[in-house]
Design an enzyme around this catalytic site. Structure first.
Site, PDB file in Angstrom:
ATOM      1  N   ILE A  14       0.883  -1.170   0.000  1.00 32.29           N
ATOM      2  CA  ILE A  14       0.000   0.000   0.000  1.00 32.29           C
ATOM      3  C   ILE A  14       0.915   1.214   0.000  1.00 32.29           C
ATOM      4  O   ILE A  14       1.823   1.309   0.836  1.00 32.29           O
ATOM      5  CB  ILE A  14      -0.926  -0.010   1.239  1.00 32.29           C
ATOM      6  CG1 ILE A  14      -1.873  -1.209   1.149  1.00 32.29           C
ATOM      7  CG2 ILE A  14      -1.699   1.296   1.353  1.00 32.29           C
ATOM      8  CD1 ILE A  14      -2.703  -1.450   2.384  1.00 32.29           C
ATOM      9  N   THR A  16       0.828   4.182   0.948  1.00 31.45           N
ATOM     10  CA  THR A  16       0.931   5.053   2.113  1.00 31.45           C
ATOM     11  C   THR A  16       1.670   4.401   3.278  1.00 31.45           C
ATOM     12  O   THR A  16       1.925   5.045   4.289  1.00 31.45           O
ATOM     13  CB  THR A  16      -0.467   5.497   2.584  1.00 31.45           C
ATOM     14  OG1 THR A  16      -1.251   4.329   2.836  1.00 31.45           O
ATOM     15  CG2 THR A  16      -1.148   6.383   1.552  1.00 31.45           C
ATOM     16  N   CYS A  17       2.044   3.141   3.136  1.00 37.40           N
ATOM     17  CA  CYS A  17       2.766   2.407   4.184  1.00 37.40           C
ATOM     18  C   CYS A  17       4.237   2.829   4.177  1.00 37.40           C
ATOM     19  O   CYS A  17       4.900   2.776   3.138  1.00 37.40           O
ATOM     20  CB  CYS A  17       2.629   0.908   3.929  1.00 37.40           C
ATOM     21  SG  CYS A  17       3.652  -0.117   5.004  1.00 37.40           S
ATOM     22  N   ASP A  18       4.761   3.247   5.329  1.00 31.14           N
ATOM     23  CA  ASP A  18       6.149   3.689   5.413  1.00 31.14           C
ATOM     24  C   ASP A  18       7.137   2.599   5.006  1.00 31.14           C
ATOM     25  O   ASP A  18       8.135   2.873   4.339  1.00 31.14           O
ATOM     26  CB  ASP A  18       6.479   4.160   6.838  1.00 31.14           C
ATOM     27  CG  ASP A  18       5.841   5.501   7.169  1.00 31.14           C
ATOM     28  OD1 ASP A  18       5.504   6.257   6.232  1.00 31.14           O
ATOM     29  OD2 ASP A  18       5.684   5.791   8.366  1.00 31.14           O
ATOM     30  N   ARG A  21       7.177   2.294   1.321  1.00 30.97           N
ATOM     31  CA  ARG A  21       7.932   3.419   0.758  1.00 30.97           C
ATOM     32  C   ARG A  21       9.435   3.160   0.823  1.00 30.97           C
ATOM     33  O   ARG A  21      10.172   3.408  -0.134  1.00 30.97           O
ATOM     34  CB  ARG A  21       7.611   4.714   1.507  1.00 30.97           C
ATOM     35  CG  ARG A  21       6.285   5.301   1.154  1.00 30.97           C
ATOM     36  CD  ARG A  21       6.145   6.667   1.805  1.00 30.97           C
ATOM     37  NE  ARG A  21       4.774   7.117   1.707  1.00 30.97           N
ATOM     38  CZ  ARG A  21       4.115   7.720   2.666  1.00 30.97           C
ATOM     39  NH1 ARG A  21       4.686   7.968   3.817  1.00 30.97           N
ATOM     40  NH2 ARG A  21       2.868   8.102   2.477  1.00 30.97           N
TER      41      ARG A  21
END
Length: 126
Positions: A14, A16-18, A21
């Site tokens: 996903i 938006t998951c750190d 990223r």
């Protein structure tokens, strides 16, 4: 000039998951070409989930530390020890899947992000 070949790795997560990223940044900085599949944008169907479960198991895939897990009812959390119930929870709430998941073309899979482990895993992708 660097030769670009078709991706033999698929990264699931996903955006938006750190941790996703960080994984994407690592792949980019190391010029590792992957196909990216976002569970929120592209969805999660039963076939894909079953492949991930077959490769990793429901226990490894189920993120019991995340925000999505905390929003589940106590009944859902208790039922998650049953693989069929855990599968259903993951289908209904893809954000509860531990991420990132990296899959090689040969079907081997990793869940979570660790640069040393990933480096070895990717090296095995010839």
């Amino acid at each position: 000039m660097t030769q670009v070949t078709a991706p033999t790795l698929t990264l699931y997560g996903i955006k938006t998951c750190d941790t996703v990223r960080k994984a994407r940044k690592y792949l980019s900085e190391n010029h590792i070409v992957t196909t990216y599949h976002d569970f929120r944008q592209q969805g999660l169907d039963e076939t894909l989930l079953d492949q991930l479960i077959q490769g990793l198991g429901t226990k490894a895939l189920l993120n019991t530390r995340g925000t999505t897990w905390r929003t589940l009812s106590d009944e859902q959390k208790q039922s998650a020890s049953d693989p069929a119930a855990a599968r259903q929870i993951m289908l209904e709430h893809p954000a509860v899947i531990k991420r990132p998941v990296l899959v090689r073309a040969d079907g081997e899979m990793l869940v979570g992000f660790d640069t040393a482990v990933w480096s070895t895993f990717i090296q095995g992708d010839h």
